[in-house]
Scaffold this active site. Structure first.
Site, PDB file in Angstrom:
ATOM      1  N   GLY A 192     -38.253 -53.725   4.691  1.00  0.00           N
ATOM      2  CA  GLY A 192     -36.891 -53.248   4.504  1.00  0.00           C
ATOM      3  C   GLY A 192     -36.241 -53.102   5.854  1.00  0.00           C
ATOM      4  N   LEU A 249     -36.058 -55.171   8.990  1.00  0.00           N
ATOM      5  CA  LEU A 249     -36.344 -56.596   9.125  1.00  0.00           C
ATOM      6  C   LEU A 249     -37.121 -56.975  10.375  1.00  0.00           C
ATOM      7  CD1 LEU A 249     -32.870 -57.839   7.837  1.00  0.00           C
ATOM      8  CD2 LEU A 249     -35.045 -57.822   6.600  1.00  0.00           C
ATOM      9  N   ASP A 300     -33.046 -65.634   6.981  1.00  0.00           N
ATOM     10  CA  ASP A 300     -32.561 -66.326   8.182  1.00  0.00           C
ATOM     11  C   ASP A 300     -31.884 -65.349   9.134  1.00  0.00           C
ATOM     12  OD1 ASP A 300     -29.663 -68.038   6.643  1.00  0.00           O
ATOM     13  OD2 ASP A 300     -30.518 -66.053   6.275  1.00  0.00           O
ATOM     14  N   GLY A 301     -31.109 -64.414   8.586  1.00  0.00           N
ATOM     15  CA  GLY A 301     -30.505 -63.387   9.446  1.00  0.00           C
ATOM     16  C   GLY A 301     -31.589 -62.615  10.171  1.00  0.00           C
ATOM     17  N   LYS A 351     -27.158 -68.580  -0.944  1.00  0.00           N
ATOM     18  CA  LYS A 351     -27.152 -67.200  -1.419  1.00  0.00           C
ATOM     19  C   LYS A 351     -26.395 -67.158  -2.738  1.00  0.00           C
ATOM     20  CE  LYS A 351     -26.777 -62.712   0.868  1.00  0.00           C
ATOM     21  NZ  LYS A 351     -26.850 -62.164   2.239  1.00  0.00           N
ATOM     22  N   HIS A 404     -23.216 -59.792  -0.320  1.00  0.00           N
ATOM     23  CA  HIS A 404     -24.485 -59.197   0.110  1.00  0.00           C
ATOM     24  C   HIS A 404     -24.594 -57.751  -0.355  1.00  0.00           C
ATOM     25  CE1 HIS A 404     -27.957 -58.374   2.727  1.00  0.00           C
ATOM     26  NE2 HIS A 404     -27.413 -57.184   2.852  1.00  0.00           N
ATOM     27  N   GLU A 432     -45.525 -55.546  22.207  1.00  0.00           N
ATOM     28  CA  GLU A 432     -46.035 -54.352  21.529  1.00  0.00           C
ATOM     29  C   GLU A 432     -45.596 -54.261  20.068  1.00  0.00           C
ATOM     30  OE1 GLU A 432     -44.527 -54.420  24.390  1.00  0.00           O
ATOM     31  OE2 GLU A 432     -45.977 -53.714  25.883  1.00  0.00           O
ATOM     32  N   GLN A 488     -43.049 -46.334  34.066  1.00  0.00           N
ATOM     33  CA  GLN A 488     -44.387 -46.423  33.499  1.00  0.00           C
ATOM     34  C   GLN A 488     -44.867 -45.092  32.925  1.00  0.00           C
ATOM     35  OE1 GLN A 488     -45.812 -49.821  34.347  1.00  0.00           O
ATOM     36  NE2 GLN A 488     -43.629 -49.887  34.825  1.00  0.00           N
TER      37      GLN A 488
END
Lengths: 622, 210
Positions: free
Chosen positions: A123, A125, A155-156, A247, A261, A369, A431
């Site tokens: 959810g 992305l 794709d977004g 879509k 959307h 990360e 750091q």
């Protein structure tokens, strides 16, 4: 029905019918809830049909069987069609789909593992492919099994850098059992995507990242089946299927139109449903047999993971807690269920020790990360492994959204962040982790360990391994004295009273480096006949409220907290909120308040107000 | 532009909680409070939001403004003056049993709780801090001392690092003040808003009995 790249007319029609049924289900469920993302689902209907009813091998009634092919809906807002796929496959009644987004239904707006067929919550992305890569890595190198992992992305969504971190990882590790499918439907949330239907640019990018790439008509059952089959024959390269789609596919006036959307079809639903239902040849049961996996994959007993031998240190010897982390992790790693990952800091975090002893179960994730966090979660899915992920604590902050989602995913991944605070010295503030305790304390269901010596560090690793939810262990760079006996028992939420005096003027609580400063302050003050209690909380979350309140009440109600961290969200606030219900107790918070700089550790600790000298001054000022 | 403006949408106490927890920010106050030199705004209405944007534009360092999805009442006058680190006392009573501090959505819940309790003859002070960092320690301590030393904080956020801990640490140097932290403690789920107001009122009723 064997997995073949040539479909006969009957198979093709059946899969087309299922695709349209999934469209109908997505529209009807979002109509019932009044919200959701039907048009997002409509572009993915053929993809889901071919995957769930042709390509994937899985046991419908045992969604998390370790031998099953795996699927991750990285574009989590397409939840309705994921739920529809499992319902049409027979896991639960199709009419339950109408409970989408209701307060008492597990069919939430975005998938969460409250559902038996969801491994990780999505959810947010850009995160699913990393998890899929972790699963695929486990399948290829750890389980050495046949199962394949499929991940559907938007794709977004591919604008997220973390997607490309996952792609680089997957090709580097030759994950030919991984397939990433991009539903390239051209339209984002508020406008078209950057590349719209420029499939060639997508292809060049995916190939540049080492993927075997196919461009397909995303609404052609044949094209999809063929590409997915071809992927199974490619060795040493993961596959990417770039599916050109529309879509809102299937509904006149909605398909490929902006402005749809994230909303139910509303008044347009009736016409859309009639149109789509009209295309379904067989309105009855689909009659498709879903292939089960061929082999069996063993289950692991993670409760058996523990230190095979106790800590073996001499009191007074100086050992950095990061060194002890490496030792503990390596010992723990004698159990083959333990996996360690690191982000190119393994010689600093000391995860390298594990790598040398158990090279097969160490995964170097390079300087990425976010992907490391996702891969760790992927390896930990289905209780397959106890996973420890390490890096400098400050670099874990870039994976915070993955960690936040990990909590919603109920993951048990353990994070070790080294080089905390100003005490790292000359490398300077970029750091230094000075916000990490706030971050990890705020993660739902987390346990936050901050052991002060080598003995307690080893026990922290051991406890984290069997503690549910995300665990964070903060480790330090400088060497500090061993203060506990090797056979000392530790428990999350149980503090250690290091010094207790009946005439204590205050209770000083330190953690990690600052516990040692507190001990030094204690000794300096004792020379002047002033006594303080000194407490080591061991964990900041849960925090040992009772021990702290008791000690405070017995020392005039005065607490001083000292931490190598900024003032917000760390030890001081953990203690303040723990004693907040009491009157009669005051807390003075000592923390790093200025922006730090490069310098020798001891100098910095004093310059930024958390040294033994500063503690002595604070006690005297009470 | 010295400040970064970031918006977050909340969905748990509002009309569109159905998106579920992946879309809900419940840790962001902890994150942004921990950033060195940051200012954290959490304006409760449209007037104070506009002023937050204006102040953030000229404030050095990173600024974070938390915004909400659901529509809430305008409660301040258009010419009301705002300042980072200056709270607004929304309700003050000499016989206040406690001081309730809410932010954003939960300020409105606190106002409604105030009105419900007033019907039963129980009074509470209600404070809107406007910024969580810097926080208006003096106003809060004053109001708390004038209401039996009792503070209740309410936030649409997890318990760590947010309003509750900001207030607890702000009053930590005092004795005689206790803080009850109300926050989201369970992992949320999809669904429409419920219970928040009722919970707030019932907790306050319970605390009178102690």
């Amino acid at each position: 029905m064997a997995a073949t790249f040539k479909l006969d007319a009957g198979q093709r029609q059946a899969l087309e019918d299922v695709a349209n049924k999934l469209r109908v289900d997505s529209i009807e469920s979002t109509q019932a809830s009044g919200s959701g993302h039907p048009t997002t689902c409509m572009s993915a209907a053929e993809i889901m049909s071919v995957l769930f009813f042709h390509t994937m091998k899985y046991k419908v009634d045992v969604p998390k069987d370790p031998a099953n092919d795996r699927f991750i809906m990285s574009k989590g807002h397409a939840a309705p069609i994921l739920y529809a796929a499992w319902a049409e496959a027979g896991l639960f009644p199709v009419q339950n789909l109408l409970n989408l987004r209701k307060i008492d239904s597990d069919l939430e707006g975005h998938p969460t593992p409250r559902l038996s067929f969801v491994d990780v919550a999505t959810g947010s992305l850009g995160q699913g492919l990393s998890v899929a890569a972790g699963m695929a890595y486990t399948g290829k190198y750890l389980d050495k099994a046949d199962y394949r992992t499929y991940c559907l992305l938007g794709d977004g969504e591919s604008a997220e850098g973390s997607v490309w971190e996952a792609m680089a990882f997957a090709s580097y590790y030759k994950l030919d059992n991984l397939v990433a499918i991009f539903d390239v439907n051209r339209l984002g949330q508020s406008q078209p995507t950057a590349l719209q239907h420029d499939m060639d640019t997508y292809r060049l990018r995916c190939e540049a990242f080492g993927f075997n790439t196919y461009i397909v008509d995303g609404h052609s059952i044949d094209d999809l089946a063929k590409a997915l089959h071809a992927a199974t024959t490619v060795k040493d390269k993961p596959t990417c299927i770039l599916a050109k789609t529309f879509k809102g596919r299937g509904a006149e006036g909605i398909e490929d139109k902006e402005g749809w959307h994230g909303k139910a079809l509303g008044a347009k639903a009736e016409a859309a449903l009639a149109e789509i239902k009209g295309r379904i040849k067989n309105q009855g049961a689909h009659g498709i047999t879903i292939n089960a996996p061929s082999g069996a994959v063993p289950v692991h007993d993670l409760s058996a993971v523990k230190l095979p031998s106790p800590p073996a240190y001499k009191k007074g010897d100086k050992i950095a807690t990061r060194v002890a982390y490496g030792t503990a992790l390596t010992k723990l790693g004698e159990n083959t269920s333990v996996v360690a990952v690191d982000a190119e800091t393994k010689n600093s975090t000391h995860a390298e020790k594990f790598m040398k002893a158990h090279p097969d179960r160490f995964i170097e994730c390079f300087i990425a990360e976010q992907n490391m966090a996702g891969v760790a979660m992927g390896c930990a899915c289905r209780d397959r492994a106890v996973v420890f992920a390490s890096a400098f604590a400050c670099f874990l902050s870039r994976a915070f959204d993955q960690i936040r989602m990990g909590a919603i995913s109920q993951t048990n991944v353990n994070f070790c962040g080294s080089h905390c605070g100003v005490s790292i010295g000359e490398d300077g503030p970029s750091q230094m982790a000075l916000e990490d305790l706030a971050l990890f304390r705020s993660v739902h269901g987390s346990t936050v360990f901050y052991p002060s010596d080598a003995v307690s560090m080893e026990r922290a690793v051991e406890i984290a391994a069997v503690t549910k939810g995300i665990c964070f262990i903060r480790s330090s760079r400088p060497a500090t004295a061993v203060i506990f006996d090797n056979d000392e028992k530790f428990e999350a939420g149980k503090a250690k009273v290091v010094f207790r005096h009946d005439d204590a003027k205050a209770t000083v609580i330190g953690v990690g480096i600052t516990l040692h400063e507190a001990i030094e302050a204690h000794d300096l003050l004792a020379k002047e006949g002033i006594h303080i209690n000194v407490i080591d909380p061991f964990t900041l979350k849960p925090i040992d409220k009772d021990t702290i309140i008791q000690a405070a009440k017995a020392s005039g109600g005065k607490i001083i907290t000292v931490e190598d961290h900024y003032p917000q969200g760390g030890l001081g606030e953990a203690v303040s909120s723990a004693v907040a219900g009491e009157t009669g107790i005051s807390v003075k918070i000592m923390a790093v308040t200025e922006l730090p700089r490069s310098g020798p550790p001891k100098v910095l600790i004093d310059m930024f107000g958390i040294s033994a000298k500063k503690i002595v001054e604070a006690v005297k000022a009470l | 532009m010295p400040s970064a403006l970031l918006l977050r949408f909340l969905a748990i106490i509002g009309s569109f909680g159905e998106d579920g927890p992946s879309q809900m920010a419940l840790e962001d106050l902890a994150l942004f409070r921990s950033v060195h030199g940051s200012t954290v705004f959490y304006p409760s209405d449209a007037v104070s939001m506009e002023r937050a944007v204006e102040i953030a534009a000229v404030t050095k360092g990173i600024c974070f403004i938390r915004s909400s999805r659901p529509a809430t009442a305008v409660i301040f006058d258009n010419d009301e003056k705002f300042e980072a680190g200056k709270a607004k006392v929304v309700f003050r009573h000499d016989d206040a049993k406690a001081t309730v501090i809410g932010v954003g959505i939960t300020l409105h819940e606190a106002i409604e709780a105030h009105d419900l309790l007033a019907k039963e003859g129980i009074h509470i002070n209600v404070i809107d801090p406007f910024t969580l960092k810097p926080i208006d320690k003096d106003t809060i301590i004053q109001a708390a001392k004038a209401s039996g030393g009792k503070i209740i904080t309410v936030e649409d956020h997890y318990p760590q690092g947010g309003l509750g801990e900001a207030v607890s640490s702000a009053v930590a140097g005092e004795t005689g003040i206790s803080v009850k932290i109300m926050a989201v403690t369970e992992l949320p789920r999809s669904g429409p808003p419920r219970y928040s107001l009722i919970c707030l009122v019932s907790v306050q009723r319970r605390s009178w009995k102690q």
